[in-house]
Enzyme design. Sequence first.
Site, PDB file in Angstrom:
ATOM      1  N   LYS A 165       0.841  -1.199   0.000  1.00  0.00           N
ATOM      2  CA  LYS A 165       0.000   0.000   0.000  1.00  0.00           C
ATOM      3  C   LYS A 165       0.875   1.248   0.000  1.00  0.00           C
ATOM      4  O   LYS A 165       1.608   1.508   0.948  1.00  0.00           O
ATOM      5  CB  LYS A 165      -0.893   0.054   1.247  1.00  0.00           C
ATOM      6  CG  LYS A 165      -1.846   1.230   1.196  1.00  0.00           C
ATOM      7  CD  LYS A 165      -2.502   1.511   2.523  1.00  0.00           C
ATOM      8  CE  LYS A 165      -2.092   2.813   3.119  1.00  0.00           C
ATOM      9  NZ  LYS A 165      -2.117   3.980   2.241  1.00  0.00           N
ATOM     10  N   GLU A 191       9.586   0.988  10.912  1.00  0.00           N
ATOM     11  CA  GLU A 191      10.550   2.090  10.736  1.00  0.00           C
ATOM     12  C   GLU A 191       9.776   3.371  11.013  1.00  0.00           C
ATOM     13  O   GLU A 191       8.953   3.780  10.194  1.00  0.00           O
ATOM     14  CB  GLU A 191      11.085   2.125   9.293  1.00  0.00           C
ATOM     15  CG  GLU A 191      11.817   0.877   8.848  1.00  0.00           C
ATOM     16  CD  GLU A 191      13.191   0.757   9.473  1.00  0.00           C
ATOM     17  OE1 GLU A 191      13.654   1.724  10.108  1.00  0.00           O
ATOM     18  OE2 GLU A 191      13.792  -0.307   9.338  1.00  0.00           O
ATOM     19  N   CYS A 211      12.937  11.149   7.895  1.00  0.00           N
ATOM     20  CA  CYS A 211      12.819  10.592   9.253  1.00  0.00           C
ATOM     21  C   CYS A 211      14.090  10.785  10.062  1.00  0.00           C
ATOM     22  O   CYS A 211      14.056  11.006  11.261  1.00  0.00           O
ATOM     23  CB  CYS A 211      12.460   9.124   9.162  1.00  0.00           C
ATOM     24  SG  CYS A 211      13.572   8.218   8.102  1.00  0.00           S
ATOM     25  N   GLU A 260       8.364  15.292  16.812  1.00  0.00           N
ATOM     26  CA  GLU A 260       8.789  15.297  15.410  1.00  0.00           C
ATOM     27  C   GLU A 260       7.905  16.270  14.618  1.00  0.00           C
ATOM     28  O   GLU A 260       6.689  16.110  14.564  1.00  0.00           O
ATOM     29  CB  GLU A 260       8.648  13.889  14.817  1.00  0.00           C
ATOM     30  CG  GLU A 260       9.174  13.803  13.403  1.00  0.00           C
ATOM     31  CD  GLU A 260       8.951  12.438  12.764  1.00  0.00           C
ATOM     32  OE1 GLU A 260       7.816  11.926  12.833  1.00  0.00           O
ATOM     33  OE2 GLU A 260       9.913  11.891  12.194  1.00  0.00           O
TER      34      GLU A 260
HETATM   35  P1  NAD Z   1       1.819   7.893   8.502  1.00  0.00           P
HETATM   36  O1  NAD Z   1       2.169   7.052   9.669  1.00  0.00           O
HETATM   37  O2  NAD Z   1       0.715   8.870   8.665  1.00  0.00           O
HETATM   38  O3  NAD Z   1       1.420   6.992   7.245  1.00  0.00           O
HETATM   39  C1  NAD Z   1       2.285   6.013   6.739  1.00  0.00           C
HETATM   40  C2  NAD Z   1       1.477   4.975   5.971  1.00  0.00           C
HETATM   41  O4  NAD Z   1       0.633   4.296   6.906  1.00  0.00           O
HETATM   42  C3  NAD Z   1       0.551   5.557   4.902  1.00  0.00           C
HETATM   43  O5  NAD Z   1       0.543   4.689   3.787  1.00  0.00           O
HETATM   44  C4  NAD Z   1      -0.794   5.565   5.596  1.00  0.00           C
HETATM   45  O6  NAD Z   1      -1.880   5.499   4.701  1.00  0.00           O
HETATM   46  C5  NAD Z   1      -0.705   4.292   6.425  1.00  0.00           C
HETATM   47  N1  NAD Z   1      -1.610   4.255   7.594  1.00  0.00           N
HETATM   48  C6  NAD Z   1      -2.192   5.287   8.255  1.00  0.00           C
HETATM   49  N2  NAD Z   1      -2.962   4.812   9.248  1.00  0.00           N
HETATM   50  C7  NAD Z   1      -2.875   3.466   9.225  1.00  0.00           C
HETATM   51  C8  NAD Z   1      -3.427   2.413  10.018  1.00  0.00           C
HETATM   52  N3  NAD Z   1      -4.251   2.665  11.036  1.00  0.00           N
HETATM   53  N4  NAD Z   1      -3.084   1.142   9.737  1.00  0.00           N
HETATM   54  C9  NAD Z   1      -2.228   0.853   8.720  1.00  0.00           C
HETATM   55  N5  NAD Z   1      -1.691   1.816   7.923  1.00  0.00           N
HETATM   56  C10 NAD Z   1      -1.995   3.104   8.176  1.00  0.00           C
HETATM   57  O7  NAD Z   1       3.178   8.621   8.052  1.00  0.00           O
HETATM   58  P2  NAD Z   1       3.392   9.680   6.915  1.00  0.00           P
HETATM   59  O8  NAD Z   1       2.809  10.980   7.372  1.00  0.00           O
HETATM   60  O9  NAD Z   1       2.989   9.113   5.617  1.00  0.00           O
HETATM   61  O10 NAD Z   1       5.010   9.777   6.909  1.00  0.00           O
HETATM   62  C11 NAD Z   1       5.720  10.506   7.837  1.00  0.00           C
HETATM   63  C12 NAD Z   1       6.241   9.644   8.968  1.00  0.00           C
HETATM   64  O11 NAD Z   1       7.012   8.559   8.450  1.00  0.00           O
HETATM   65  C13 NAD Z   1       7.183  10.393   9.877  1.00  0.00           C
HETATM   66  O12 NAD Z   1       6.877  10.112  11.210  1.00  0.00           O
HETATM   67  C14 NAD Z   1       8.556   9.835   9.521  1.00  0.00           C
HETATM   68  O13 NAD Z   1       9.522   9.928  10.533  1.00  0.00           O
HETATM   69  C15 NAD Z   1       8.227   8.437   9.186  1.00  0.00           C
HETATM   70  N6  NAD Z   1       9.277   7.824   8.351  1.00  0.00           N
HETATM   71  C16 NAD Z   1      10.151   6.946   8.940  1.00  0.00           C
HETATM   72  C17 NAD Z   1      11.182   6.388   8.186  1.00  0.00           C
HETATM   73  C18 NAD Z   1      12.178   5.422   8.808  1.00  0.00           C
HETATM   74  O14 NAD Z   1      12.906   4.784   8.048  1.00  0.00           O
HETATM   75  N7  NAD Z   1      12.250   5.297  10.113  1.00  0.00           N
HETATM   76  C19 NAD Z   1      11.314   6.709   6.836  1.00  0.00           C
HETATM   77  C20 NAD Z   1      10.399   7.594   6.270  1.00  0.00           C
HETATM   78  C21 NAD Z   1       9.377   8.145   7.040  1.00  0.00           C
END
Ligand code: NAD
Length: 498
Positions: free
Chosen positions: A182, A257, A291, A392
Amino acid sequence: MTIDTQKKAITLKNYVNGEWRTSTSVEIYDVINPATQEVIGHASYSTKEETEEAIQAAKEAFESGVWSQKTTHERSAILLAIAAKIDERAEELATLETLNNGKIKTEATYDIADAANCFRYYAGMILQPDGQTYHAPDNVQALIVKEPVGVAGLIVPWNFPLLMSVWKIAPALAAGNTIVFKPSEVTPMTAMKLFEILEEAGLPKGVANMVMGHGAIVGQTISESKHVDIVSFTGSTQVGREIMRAAAGNLKKISLELGGKSPNIIFADADFEAAVDYGLFGIFYGSGQVCSAGSRILVEETIYDAYVERFVERANQIKVGPGLDETSNMGAIVSEKQLNRILDYIEIGKNEGAKLVAGGKRLTENGLDQGFFIAPTVFADVTNDMRIVREEIFGPVVTIQKFATEQEAIRLANDSDYGLAGGVFSNDGAKALRVIKQIRAGITWVNDYHPTYVEAPWGGYKQSGIGRSLGTYGLEDFQEVKQINIRLNVEPNGWFPS
Ligand code: NAD
C-alpha cells in the site's frame, strides 16, 4: 493506467492477481502537485473487500510455489530486470516523483538510482550460500535454512515514495515472499510505475499486489489479516503503535521504521564550516521531511553564537521553489495538511518562548502562492522541555541549543523518546567515537550527516522502531529460520519398551 485527456491527469488503479483493476469505491480523490496544486492523478480509496482480494491473491500465489519455489537464479534474474527497467525509466520516474512529492529533482534522481541499486543488491545477495550446518550430538547432521515468511504486507509513507517502497519490495521478493503493498494515499504515482515495471519484468501473477487507499481501511485490513504473515511498515510512531496492536491478532511478524528527532552535536573543535554545512544539509534536505533529519542541533557554548549567526546567514540563502526549477535548493511541503502541521509547530515554538532567528513563515511571493512552501526555519535558545524540541515536526524547522560539556551533550541528545539517528562533529577522533557510541540511535555519523548505503542496516532504537531494513538484516526480516535434523544412523532409539 489511463490518461484523463481533459486534464492530463493519470487515473490510478489497483494491481491484483496480475490485473489492473479499477476500484469499485465511489470515493475518488485528486492526487496533486504540491508545488502548484495542479491535479496530476485521480485515485480511489479502495475498500476492505478489495484489500482482502489482494491478500487472497498473494496467499494463493505463495502457496502455489510459483515464486518461492523458483531457484534463486531465476528470482535474481527478475530482480535484475526490474533494476534495469528502473534505470531505463529513471528520468520519467524522477520527474514524476518531483511532481508528486514536491522534492527537488536532484534529490528524486538520487532516490531512483538508489532504488535500482537496492534491487541489484538483493539480486546478488540471494545467490550467496546462506544458512548454517553442524554435526549435532547423537550422530545427527543439522542444517539451518532460511525460508520466506509467506505473505508480506508492506505499508509506506510519502516522503520517499519510490525508495521506501523498494526498501521493502526488493528484499521481500528476493526472499521468496508474495506481497500486498500500500503506497501513501498522498504519493501513489511512482508506485504505480513501479508495478508496471514489476509486471514487465515477468513477475508471475499474484506475487506482487498493490492496493491504493486509506491507512485506516487498506492499511488496517493488511495489518490485522490472519492471512498476512509479516507487516513491514514505515511511517509515524503513532500509526506504528496501531499496526503493532492490529498485528497481535495472528501474532504476525512486524518490522517498524518510525519517526525521529535526531541530535546533531557540534563540538568547538570541529571544522566550523563543515559543521554548518552538514547542519543545514541534515535538516533542510527533503524540506526536513526526512525521518533521520538532524532536527536538534546541539552546539558547544564557546562557538554557539558564531554557529547560530553563520547557520542563519546560510539558511537565508537557500532558494525555496518548485522541484522542477533547477535553481531551487529546497522544494515544497508534500501536502496542505503537512504544511499546516509545520506552521502550527512554528506557532507553538514562538509561544513556548523559543527565539525565532530565521524563516518561520509560509512563502507565497515570486510565484509560490499556489504551492506549499515554508522558509527554512531556525529556533535558537531552546530547552529540552519544549514541544518543538521533543516532538517530530517533519518539516524545515530546526532547533539549536547550547551545551557546556561532553556529558551534557550526550545527556541532552539522549533525552528523547526517539532514537533513529544522530551525528557528531569534532576533529578529536577519540572524542567523536566516544560520544557517538553513547548516542542511543541506530543510524549515526561522525563529521557527516545523511549518507546511507544499501549494505548498512537502517532503523531505530526506542520509539523509532523495531527491526532493521537493508543489508543482510533487511533480507532476514522477510525470512523464517528452520532447523532440519537428519539422523545418520537410522535405527530404533529404544526409549520405550519394545
Ligand atoms: P503515517 O504514519 O501517517 O502513514 C504512513 C502509511 O501508513 C501511509 O501509507 C498511511 O496510509 C498508512 N496508515 C495510516 N494509518 C494506518 C493504520 N491505522 N493502519 C495501517 N496503515 C496506516 O506517516 P506519513 O505521514 O505518511 O510519513 C511521515 C512519517 O514517516 C514520519 O513520522 C517519519 O519519521 C516516518 N518515516 C520513517 C522512516 C524510517 O525509516 N524510520 C522513513 C520515512 C518516514
